[in-house]
Every structure is written in C-alpha cells, then in structure tokens.
Design a protein around this motif. Sequence first.
Motif, PDB file in Angstrom:
ATOM      1  N   ASP A 261       0.817  -1.222   0.000  1.00 49.18           N
ATOM      2  CA  ASP A 261       0.000   0.000   0.000  1.00 49.18           C
ATOM      3  C   ASP A 261       0.846   1.265   0.000  1.00 49.18           C
ATOM      4  O   ASP A 261       0.477   2.272   0.618  1.00 49.18           O
ATOM      5  CB  ASP A 261      -0.946   0.013   1.210  1.00 49.18           C
ATOM      6  N   ASN A 262       1.979   1.242  -0.683  1.00 52.28           N
ATOM      7  CA  ASN A 262       2.775   2.456  -0.833  1.00 52.28           C
ATOM      8  C   ASN A 262       3.461   2.444  -2.203  1.00 52.28           C
ATOM      9  O   ASN A 262       3.270   1.526  -2.995  1.00 52.28           O
ATOM     10  CB  ASN A 262       3.774   2.598   0.312  1.00 52.28           C
TER      11      ASN A 262
ATOM     12  N   PHE B 245       0.910  10.190  -8.060  1.00 54.96           N
ATOM     13  CA  PHE B 245      -0.380   9.957  -7.426  1.00 54.96           C
ATOM     14  C   PHE B 245      -0.195   8.880  -6.364  1.00 54.96           C
ATOM     15  O   PHE B 245       0.387   7.827  -6.625  1.00 54.96           O
ATOM     16  CB  PHE B 245      -1.420   9.512  -8.457  1.00 54.96           C
TER      17      PHE B 245
ATOM     18  N   PRO C  20      -1.118   5.849  -3.810  1.00 57.85           N
ATOM     19  CA  PRO C  20      -2.060   4.732  -3.810  1.00 57.85           C
ATOM     20  C   PRO C  20      -3.328   5.110  -3.041  1.00 57.85           C
ATOM     21  O   PRO C  20      -3.278   5.881  -2.081  1.00 57.85           O
ATOM     22  CB  PRO C  20      -1.286   3.622  -3.098  1.00 57.85           C
ATOM     23  N   ASP C  21      -4.457   4.584  -3.462  1.00 58.08           N
ATOM     24  CA  ASP C  21      -5.735   4.956  -2.849  1.00 58.08           C
ATOM     25  C   ASP C  21      -5.729   4.757  -1.340  1.00 58.08           C
ATOM     26  O   ASP C  21      -6.252   5.584  -0.590  1.00 58.08           O
ATOM     27  CB  ASP C  21      -6.876   4.139  -3.475  1.00 58.08           C
ATOM     28  N   VAL C  22      -5.117   3.667  -0.886  1.00 57.12           N
ATOM     29  CA  VAL C  22      -5.101   3.382   0.550  1.00 57.12           C
ATOM     30  C   VAL C  22      -4.336   4.474   1.291  1.00 57.12           C
ATOM     31  O   VAL C  22      -4.772   4.962   2.339  1.00 57.12           O
ATOM     32  CB  VAL C  22      -4.470   2.008   0.822  1.00 57.12           C
TER      33      VAL C  22
ATOM     34  N   ALA D 188      -3.734   7.555   0.237  1.00 53.52           N
ATOM     35  CA  ALA D 188      -4.446   8.828   0.120  1.00 53.52           C
ATOM     36  C   ALA D 188      -5.529   8.931   1.178  1.00 53.52           C
ATOM     37  O   ALA D 188      -5.741   9.986   1.783  1.00 53.52           O
ATOM     38  CB  ALA D 188      -5.037   8.954  -1.276  1.00 53.52           C
ATOM     39  N   GLU D 189      -6.189   7.819   1.438  1.00 51.38           N
ATOM     40  CA  GLU D 189      -7.227   7.804   2.460  1.00 51.38           C
ATOM     41  C   GLU D 189      -6.636   7.959   3.855  1.00 51.38           C
ATOM     42  O   GLU D 189      -7.166   8.701   4.692  1.00 51.38           O
ATOM     43  CB  GLU D 189      -8.017   6.494   2.378  1.00 51.38           C
ATOM     44  N   LYS D 190      -5.514   7.309   4.116  1.00 49.08           N
ATOM     45  CA  LYS D 190      -4.903   7.355   5.443  1.00 49.08           C
ATOM     46  C   LYS D 190      -4.340   8.727   5.770  1.00 49.08           C
ATOM     47  O   LYS D 190      -4.506   9.249   6.869  1.00 49.08           O
ATOM     48  CB  LYS D 190      -3.783   6.312   5.541  1.00 49.08           C
TER      49      LYS D 190
ATOM     50  N   ILE E 135      -3.481  13.157  -1.926  1.00 49.47           N
ATOM     51  CA  ILE E 135      -3.752  12.419  -3.159  1.00 49.47           C
ATOM     52  C   ILE E 135      -2.507  12.345  -4.026  1.00 49.47           C
ATOM     53  O   ILE E 135      -2.267  11.364  -4.726  1.00 49.47           O
ATOM     54  CB  ILE E 135      -4.905  13.076  -3.927  1.00 49.47           C
ATOM     55  N   THR E 136      -1.694  13.387  -3.975  1.00 48.98           N
ATOM     56  CA  THR E 136      -0.478  13.443  -4.785  1.00 48.98           C
ATOM     57  C   THR E 136       0.706  13.888  -3.934  1.00 48.98           C
ATOM     58  O   THR E 136       0.539  14.390  -2.821  1.00 48.98           O
ATOM     59  CB  THR E 136      -0.631  14.439  -5.952  1.00 48.98           C
TER      60      THR E 136
END
Length: 254
Positions: free
Chosen positions: A48-49, A227, A229-231, A233-235, A239-240
């Motif tokens: 997740d990175n 960008f 990863p979605d995980v 970005a949420e944590k 986002i970028t």
Amino acid sequence: MLYSFILISLAVSISFQQDPSLDTNAWLEKYDKYRKVIEENTEITNEDNLTPEIRLHLITPKSRLWNAKTQDSPFKDSPFFAFYWAGGQGLTRYVLDHPEIVRGQRVLDLGSGCGATAIAAARCGAKSVTANDIDPLTCYGIAMNAKLNDVNINIRSDNLVHQNSSHKQWDTILLADMFYHPDDANEYLPWLKLGCRLGVNVIIGDPGEIFRSRIKPKELKQLKHYFMPDVMAEKQGHITTEIWDFCHCLKTSQ
C-alpha cells in the motif's frame, strides 16, 4: 481513530543515546530491548505504498497501536518514524527510478524518518549514505529498517542544520516531509540554500502547499508528480506528492 496517538506526547518513557562508534548490527545488539519494543508494536510491510521494493517496520491497521490510547503506548514521543509519509514515499520512488542522482555520491537523507530514502540511495550505488534525524528513537528505527533491507548506512542524531560547515561532507541532500509547519521553512531553507551555493544537489519530496508557499517559484524545478495509492491517500489525506530540484537557479547560474 487513525493517528490519534501520534499527535500528542505519550506516557511511557523510552530513552537511549545513539553510539556512533557502533556499526548497525552492534548498535541493534546493544539496544536489544528497544528493538523488541519496536518489533512488538509495528508490522514489517511493503504494501500500500509507492515502493514495494522496500520493507519497513510500520504502524499499520494490524498493529495494536493503530487505535491505541495514550496510556497504551510504550513510546514517550510521537513515533513518526513508524509511518511512511507521502513526501518520503515519492522521494524514495524517485531515487529508485533515477539511481543516477545518487550513484557514486555522498548522500545525506535529512530528517530521515523511517529511513526509506536512505535505504534506496544505498541500494542505488551511493558512495556513502548518512541518515540524519534528531530523535534518537527514530535513529534506532532507521537502523532496524536498514538491517531489514540488508544495506549499510551511517546514522546521525545531531542537528546538522545548525552546522553551516557540514555541507562539505555531502554531494547530494535528500529530504521529505519537513515543511508541515511554516516555521520549519525558516530553519531549513537558509541552510539548504547555502548548500546549493556550495554545489550540493538538493532534492525535496513534499505533498503540501506550505512548502511551495515559502519558496520562490524560480528556486524550484519540478522533477516528478506522483499519485498516491488509494489506501495511502485515504490514510494521510494526500492524493499526490511532488519531487523538486531545489534552488535549481543557483546551480545553473554558477
């Protein structure tokens, strides 16, 4: 909730001083009890990175401290080294993808955190790599992560920003996630500019507006935009993240 315990000072004290005369393995052996504390409260992961090539001891949802209360943590201070921040991920990814920026260089990873960027530099053929962080426990975490990834790096806990003569020790300075507080820029930027004037390459990873708002546009050259990863970005809420060649104008005008 996530990161709830890292924003305040924590209750139970861990304290030790780095011994620069020891190599990484000897240092880990000497402070074996601290190694156990970190191992028991983090997960070894590369998921997740942006840099799955590198494994790190991190606090994740699988770690008992993820939602810990203050009194449940063994750490005296916020364990920032146990999180892989957005700027550091981007900078580490950039080093791995562009090994020529560190190959054969004497590299300083300033404010090293988890040590990922220093590890990447060592993997990519740097002549020497120094990871610097003024928090002794962070330095210990860096040593653990270096051993985990089978690389040798120097680790220093002194405040290099207060040492104007220290620039001559390095050819390239890497730093990330060092500008979350506006006052930080006033401390770091003059030191970094001096390094640039002396011919040191300075490359910065940072996701925030605070960093860019403190620097003149002509002093920055964007090298890469990632960008997250979605995980992640949420944590972390980013986002970028961007990679910058700092004070490019000073180097090109020489």
